[in-house]
Design a protein around this motif. Structure first.
Motif, PDB file in Angstrom:
ATOM      1  N   ARG A 144       2.254  -2.746  -6.648  1.00 30.32           N
ATOM      2  CA  ARG A 144       1.275  -1.835  -6.043  1.00 30.32           C
ATOM      3  C   ARG A 144      -0.144  -2.390  -6.169  1.00 30.32           C
ATOM      4  NH1 ARG A 144       2.896   4.390  -7.822  1.00 30.32           N
ATOM      5  NH2 ARG A 144       4.883   4.514  -6.647  1.00 30.32           N
ATOM      6  N   GLN A 145      -0.473  -2.892  -7.368  1.00 29.56           N
ATOM      7  CA  GLN A 145      -1.801  -3.455  -7.617  1.00 29.56           C
ATOM      8  C   GLN A 145      -1.651  -4.657  -8.536  1.00 29.56           C
ATOM      9  OE1 GLN A 145      -5.016  -0.572  -8.595  1.00 29.56           O
ATOM     10  NE2 GLN A 145      -3.432   1.010  -8.402  1.00 29.56           N
ATOM     11  N   ALA A 179       0.814  -1.217   0.000  1.00 31.52           N
ATOM     12  CA  ALA A 179       0.000   0.000   0.000  1.00 31.52           C
ATOM     13  C   ALA A 179       0.847   1.267   0.000  1.00 31.52           C
ATOM     14  CB  ALA A 179      -0.939  -0.005   1.203  1.00 31.52           C
ATOM     15  N   GLU A 180       2.001   1.227   0.636  1.00 28.10           N
ATOM     16  CA  GLU A 180       2.837   2.423   0.761  1.00 28.10           C
ATOM     17  C   GLU A 180       3.365   2.868  -0.599  1.00 28.10           C
ATOM     18  OE1 GLU A 180       7.103   3.855   2.747  1.00 28.10           O
ATOM     19  OE2 GLU A 180       6.285   1.867   3.187  1.00 28.10           O
TER      20      GLU A 180
END
Length: 406
Positions: free
Chosen positions: A129-130, A59-60
């Motif tokens: 990230r995703q 998430a960061e």
């Protein structure tokens, strides 16, 4: 300690002659012996590999990190383990995914900053990230076209990457991300990843997986040409060249590729293809309208091992007869004099990404015999050598030799 998939090889054993064996039991013994010998030739840099968990989204968002969205088409089986997505087993039908990765601010060109533990720290490591699976080829094409539409006209290009032998899914994904990042490529990156088990002793399985993926890669290439892309460029590495050239050969035989004019550059990096097989494939192609770019290194130790397993046949990516390859219609990019960042000298292609704009500027002008035909840009970095042209482009203190026929 971070892990790298590149391995060391005992160069004292270049070739072992094994007698021809007819019966099945003896053949199994020979294959076992080959696997044992090749395993003995290699020693891994570290004990662990990014098999599971390294693709869990983080998430960061780290300051200075750069995000890249990669589309994936794969013949791998989905893996239920968190942060893994796909494993090394074969699956049907062709599957798809969309993954956003993050490259840390202090990234070193040509390298992958691997996390020591999953899922990694975005300030220091490559992380995801995703990540999401895509529901079939229609959603894959919609996602591709959406990314293309976000680019200005004239820049709506695709870069398709096909990885090589002994490559886990995360390794292929992050290697491609490194190439995209270092080259500052504006193209939409598409990874075609076939079912490699990521084990040194699984060469035969990997080779069969690459072969069975031919139709799926052909389908993927056709989808890219049918998309809104203005140009499709292809980069293949190692055994990925086998499935790539075979898929292109199938398309050539079929004789039907709408909008074939979209084809851009085809780079075959350290190709793990028998040289005689490649000559046969090129005869089917004929002298191509646009040349194949063959990135090779005569000191490629991994391809020496491949040659041993294959019974001693020369591999295209370590072939010393660059003039013969040029005569077939290829442009040879010889990296023999370039110092590798891996001990096997098999991953030098990744170092080219850093100078991609400079290299592209030379290649796009064409490479031809005669000093009078050289452009000012070529004259600035090159010199004529008989009927061939060798263009030394300095990288890491050593010249890259670019050789083409007339």
């Amino acid at each position: 300690m971070s892990w790298t998939h590149q391995v060391k090889m005992n160069v004292g054993v270049a070739r072992v002659v094994v007698p021809t064996i007819a019966d099945g039991g003896a053949l199994r013994r020979r294959l076992f012996l080959c696997g044992a010998l090749v395993a003995a030739l290699f020693s891994a840099a570290c004990a662990s590999r990014p098999e599971a968990g390294f693709l869990s989204p983080v998430a960061e968002i780290a300051t200075g990190a750069t995000a890249h969205t990669l589309l994936v088409a794969t013949t791998r089986k989905r893996d239920d383990r968190p942060g893994t997505l796909f494993n090394g087993e074969r699956a049907k039908p062709l599957d798809y995914a969309k993954i956003e990765i993050s490259v840390p601010e202090k990234h070193k060109a040509g390298e992958i900053e691997w996390a020591s533990t999953a899922p990694g720290n975005p300030r220091t490591d490559f992380v995801v990230r995703q990540a999401a699976y895509l529901d079939g080829e229609k959603e894959f094409v919609r996602s591709l076209n959406a990314q293309l539409a976000a680019r200005p006209r004239g820049s709506r290009k695709v870069l398709l990457f096909i990885h090589g032998y002994n490559t886990m899914f995360a390794e292929g994904l992050y290697r491609f991300g490194q190439v995209v990042h270092d080259s500052k490529s504006p193209a939409v990156p598409v990874l075609f990843t076939w079912a490699s088990r990521g084990q040194i002793t699984q060469y035969v399985y990997d080779n069969n997986s690459a072969t069975t993926a031919r139709d799926d890669l052909e389908r993927t290439i056709r989808l890219l040409f049918a998309s809104d892309a203005e140009q499709v460029n292809i980069l293949a590495h190692s055994m990925g060249n086998w499935v790539t050239v075979e898929a292109l050969r199938q398309i050539k035989i079929a004789g039907q590729l709408p909008q074939a004019g979209k084809l851009g550059s085809i780079f075959l990096a350290a190709p793990d293809i028998d040289i005689d097989v490649f000559k046969s494939q090129m005869r089917r192609f004929g002298k191509p309208r646009k040349p194949f770019y063959i990135v090779l290194s005569k000191d490629d130790q991994a391809l020496r091992a491949s040659s041993f397993i294959a019974g001693g046949g020369n591999r295209l990516g370590a072939d010393g007869d660059t003039e013969e390859l040029a005569a077939l219609g290829a442009v040879v990019i010889d990296l023999t004099d370039v110092a590798a960042t891996d001990s096997s000298n098999h991953g030098k292609f990744a170092q080219l990404a850093e100078i991609a704009p400079q290299l592209s500027a030379v290649l796009e002008k064409g490479v031809s015999g005669g000093a009078d035909r050289l452009t000012p840009a070529q004259n600035a970095v090159g010199e004529t050598v008989g009927a061939l042209v060798s263009l030394p482009v300095m990288i890491l203190g050593a010249p890259i030799k670019i050789i083409a026929g007339r």
